[in-house]
Design a protein around this motif. Structure first.
Motif, PDB file in Angstrom:
ATOM      1  N   GLU A  40       0.833  -1.212   0.000  1.00 30.15           N
ATOM      2  CA  GLU A  40       0.000   0.000   0.000  1.00 30.15           C
ATOM      3  C   GLU A  40       0.862   1.254   0.000  1.00 30.15           C
ATOM      4  O   GLU A  40       0.562   2.221  -0.700  1.00 30.15           O
ATOM      5  CB  GLU A  40      -0.949   0.009   1.204  1.00 30.15           C
ATOM      6  CG  GLU A  40      -2.133  -0.901   1.046  1.00 30.15           C
ATOM      7  CD  GLU A  40      -2.976  -0.579  -0.181  1.00 30.15           C
ATOM      8  OE1 GLU A  40      -3.259   0.609  -0.451  1.00 30.15           O
ATOM      9  OE2 GLU A  40      -3.341  -1.531  -0.894  1.00 30.15           O
ATOM     10  N   TYR A  41       1.922   1.223   0.771  1.00 31.28           N
ATOM     11  CA  TYR A  41       2.829   2.373   0.815  1.00 31.28           C
ATOM     12  C   TYR A  41       3.439   2.626  -0.566  1.00 31.28           C
ATOM     13  O   TYR A  41       3.506   3.775  -1.023  1.00 31.28           O
ATOM     14  CB  TYR A  41       3.922   2.147   1.858  1.00 31.28           C
ATOM     15  CG  TYR A  41       4.941   3.248   1.903  1.00 31.28           C
ATOM     16  CD1 TYR A  41       4.609   4.520   2.374  1.00 31.28           C
ATOM     17  CD2 TYR A  41       6.240   3.036   1.446  1.00 31.28           C
ATOM     18  CE1 TYR A  41       5.551   5.541   2.400  1.00 31.28           C
ATOM     19  CE2 TYR A  41       7.181   4.055   1.475  1.00 31.28           C
ATOM     20  CZ  TYR A  41       6.827   5.301   1.949  1.00 31.28           C
ATOM     21  OH  TYR A  41       7.756   6.318   1.977  1.00 31.28           O
ATOM     22  N   LEU A  42       3.872   1.560  -1.236  1.00 30.72           N
ATOM     23  CA  LEU A  42       4.476   1.730  -2.555  1.00 30.72           C
ATOM     24  C   LEU A  42       3.461   2.233  -3.573  1.00 30.72           C
ATOM     25  O   LEU A  42       3.799   3.027  -4.456  1.00 30.72           O
ATOM     26  CB  LEU A  42       5.126   0.426  -3.017  1.00 30.72           C
ATOM     27  CG  LEU A  42       6.341  -0.003  -2.179  1.00 30.72           C
ATOM     28  CD1 LEU A  42       6.869  -1.347  -2.655  1.00 30.72           C
ATOM     29  CD2 LEU A  42       7.428   1.053  -2.211  1.00 30.72           C
ATOM     30  N   LYS A  43       2.205   1.815  -3.442  1.00 28.68           N
ATOM     31  CA  LYS A  43       1.153   2.328  -4.331  1.00 28.68           C
ATOM     32  C   LYS A  43       0.983   3.829  -4.150  1.00 28.68           C
ATOM     33  O   LYS A  43       0.720   4.553  -5.114  1.00 28.68           O
ATOM     34  CB  LYS A  43      -0.177   1.625  -4.054  1.00 28.68           C
ATOM     35  CG  LYS A  43      -0.265   0.231  -4.593  1.00 28.68           C
ATOM     36  CD  LYS A  43      -1.622  -0.362  -4.260  1.00 28.68           C
ATOM     37  CE  LYS A  43      -1.687  -1.834  -4.584  1.00 28.68           C
ATOM     38  NZ  LYS A  43      -2.981  -2.425  -4.170  1.00 28.68           N
ATOM     39  N   GLN A  44       1.132   4.295  -2.906  1.00 25.72           N
ATOM     40  CA  GLN A  44       1.018   5.735  -2.631  1.00 25.72           C
ATOM     41  C   GLN A  44       2.208   6.513  -3.193  1.00 25.72           C
ATOM     42  O   GLN A  44       2.066   7.658  -3.609  1.00 25.72           O
ATOM     43  CB  GLN A  44       0.928   5.988  -1.128  1.00 25.72           C
ATOM     44  CG  GLN A  44      -0.317   5.467  -0.479  1.00 25.72           C
ATOM     45  CD  GLN A  44      -0.227   5.522   1.044  1.00 25.72           C
ATOM     46  OE1 GLN A  44       0.746   6.008   1.616  1.00 25.72           O
ATOM     47  NE2 GLN A  44      -1.251   5.011   1.700  1.00 25.72           N
ATOM     48  N   GLN A  45       3.367   5.896  -3.208  1.00 25.89           N
ATOM     49  CA  GLN A  45       4.586   6.577  -3.628  1.00 25.89           C
ATOM     50  C   GLN A  45       4.773   6.627  -5.142  1.00 25.89           C
ATOM     51  O   GLN A  45       5.394   7.552  -5.655  1.00 25.89           O
ATOM     52  CB  GLN A  45       5.810   5.900  -2.995  1.00 25.89           C
ATOM     53  CG  GLN A  45       5.828   5.952  -1.488  1.00 25.89           C
ATOM     54  CD  GLN A  45       5.729   7.377  -0.959  1.00 25.89           C
ATOM     55  OE1 GLN A  45       6.527   8.233  -1.319  1.00 25.89           O
ATOM     56  NE2 GLN A  45       4.751   7.626  -0.115  1.00 25.89           N
ATOM     57  N   PHE A  46       4.259   5.627  -5.848  1.00 20.50           N
ATOM     58  CA  PHE A  46       4.484   5.521  -7.289  1.00 20.50           C
ATOM     59  C   PHE A  46       3.164   5.358  -8.030  1.00 20.50           C
ATOM     60  O   PHE A  46       2.428   4.412  -7.768  1.00 20.50           O
ATOM     61  CB  PHE A  46       5.364   4.306  -7.617  1.00 20.50           C
ATOM     62  CG  PHE A  46       6.703   4.311  -6.938  1.00 20.50           C
ATOM     63  CD1 PHE A  46       7.712   5.162  -7.371  1.00 20.50           C
ATOM     64  CD2 PHE A  46       6.954   3.466  -5.867  1.00 20.50           C
ATOM     65  CE1 PHE A  46       8.951   5.159  -6.754  1.00 20.50           C
ATOM     66  CE2 PHE A  46       8.196   3.457  -5.243  1.00 20.50           C
ATOM     67  CZ  PHE A  46       9.193   4.316  -5.682  1.00 20.50           C
ATOM     68  N   ALA A  47       2.906   6.248  -8.980  1.00 18.17           N
ATOM     69  CA  ALA A  47       1.730   6.081  -9.835  1.00 18.17           C
ATOM     70  C   ALA A  47       1.919   4.825 -10.688  1.00 18.17           C
ATOM     71  O   ALA A  47       0.998   4.044 -10.896  1.00 18.17           O
ATOM     72  CB  ALA A  47       1.528   7.307 -10.712  1.00 18.17           C
ATOM     73  N   VAL A  48       3.152   4.642 -11.178  1.00 20.74           N
ATOM     74  CA  VAL A  48       3.550   3.459 -11.935  1.00 20.74           C
ATOM     75  C   VAL A  48       4.860   2.984 -11.312  1.00 20.74           C
ATOM     76  O   VAL A  48       5.784   3.774 -11.140  1.00 20.74           O
ATOM     77  CB  VAL A  48       3.768   3.790 -13.434  1.00 20.74           C
ATOM     78  CG1 VAL A  48       4.288   2.589 -14.184  1.00 20.74           C
ATOM     79  CG2 VAL A  48       2.492   4.321 -14.049  1.00 20.74           C
ATOM     80  N   PHE A  49       4.910   1.706 -10.969  1.00 21.57           N
ATOM     81  CA  PHE A  49       6.115   1.176 -10.343  1.00 21.57           C
ATOM     82  C   PHE A  49       7.270   1.276 -11.332  1.00 21.57           C
ATOM     83  O   PHE A  49       7.169   0.795 -12.462  1.00 21.57           O
ATOM     84  CB  PHE A  49       5.882  -0.278  -9.930  1.00 21.57           C
ATOM     85  CG  PHE A  49       6.876  -0.797  -8.941  1.00 21.57           C
ATOM     86  CD1 PHE A  49       6.919  -0.305  -7.647  1.00 21.57           C
ATOM     87  CD2 PHE A  49       7.771  -1.783  -9.301  1.00 21.57           C
ATOM     88  CE1 PHE A  49       7.831  -0.784  -6.726  1.00 21.57           C
ATOM     89  CE2 PHE A  49       8.692  -2.277  -8.395  1.00 21.57           C
ATOM     90  CZ  PHE A  49       8.718  -1.765  -7.106  1.00 21.57           C
ATOM     91  N   PRO A  50       8.373   1.920 -10.947  1.00 20.91           N
ATOM     92  CA  PRO A  50       9.492   2.108 -11.884  1.00 20.91           C
ATOM     93  C   PRO A  50      10.017   0.791 -12.459  1.00 20.91           C
ATOM     94  O   PRO A  50      10.167  -0.200 -11.751  1.00 20.91           O
ATOM     95  CB  PRO A  50      10.561   2.794 -11.023  1.00 20.91           C
ATOM     96  CG  PRO A  50       9.798   3.446  -9.922  1.00 20.91           C
ATOM     97  CD  PRO A  50       8.641   2.532  -9.649  1.00 20.91           C
ATOM     98  N   LYS A  51      10.306   0.805 -13.725  1.00 23.38           N
ATOM     99  CA  LYS A  51      10.685  -0.387 -14.493  1.00 23.38           C
ATOM    100  C   LYS A  51      11.894  -1.130 -13.924  1.00 23.38           C
ATOM    101  O   LYS A  51      11.895  -2.346 -13.855  1.00 23.38           O
ATOM    102  CB  LYS A  51      10.948   0.044 -15.935  1.00 23.38           C
ATOM    103  CG  LYS A  51      11.346  -1.051 -16.866  1.00 23.38           C
ATOM    104  CD  LYS A  51      11.570  -0.488 -18.257  1.00 23.38           C
ATOM    105  CE  LYS A  51      12.094  -1.535 -19.194  1.00 23.38           C
ATOM    106  NZ  LYS A  51      12.371  -0.973 -20.512  1.00 23.38           N
ATOM    107  N   ASN A  52      12.916  -0.438 -13.542  1.00 24.08           N
ATOM    108  CA  ASN A  52      14.171  -1.070 -13.116  1.00 24.08           C
ATOM    109  C   ASN A  52      14.296  -1.129 -11.601  1.00 24.08           C
ATOM    110  O   ASN A  52      15.375  -0.927 -11.055  1.00 24.08           O
ATOM    111  CB  ASN A  52      15.355  -0.300 -13.706  1.00 24.08           C
ATOM    112  CG  ASN A  52      15.319  -0.312 -15.206  1.00 24.08           C
ATOM    113  OD1 ASN A  52      15.042  -1.340 -15.812  1.00 24.08           O
ATOM    114  ND2 ASN A  52      15.563   0.816 -15.814  1.00 24.08           N
TER     115      ASN A  52
END
Length: 90
Positions: free
Chosen positions: A26-38
């Motif tokens: 959930e925290y990562l969803k808040q931090q990134f609109a799209v999870f960085p590729k690398n």
């Protein structure tokens, strides 16, 4: 509580941030609109054997079940290319 370190530049510790959270995903969803590729997620220390980057629903649930520190390392795409070729040559 779990501690998440976001590392946008692995070579510059001044760019790192950390937060105590209940749910890593959930925290990562808040931090990134799209999870960085690398990006890779490591559990307790940055090491290949500790890579817990999820690839499916099962691995997402596994990530959520873990306790401890999580390192979210965003590698530059050029670095991954260099590492890939270095491994092939050796």
């Amino acid at each position: 509580m779990k501690r998440v370190f976001i590392i946008p530049d692995p070579f510059n510790k001044e760019t790192w941030s950390d937060e105590s959270v209940e749910d890593v995903c959930e925290y990562l969803k808040q931090q990134f609109a799209v999870f960085p590729k690398n990006t890779r997620i490591y559990h307790n220390q940055i090491a290949v054997k500790n890579d817990v980057t999820p690839t499916d629903e099962r691995s997402i649930k596994h990530l959520q079940s873990l306790e401890g520190d999580f390192y979210v390392v965003i590698y530059p795409s050029e670095l991954l290319t260099i590492i890939y070729w270095a491994v092939l040559i050796v």
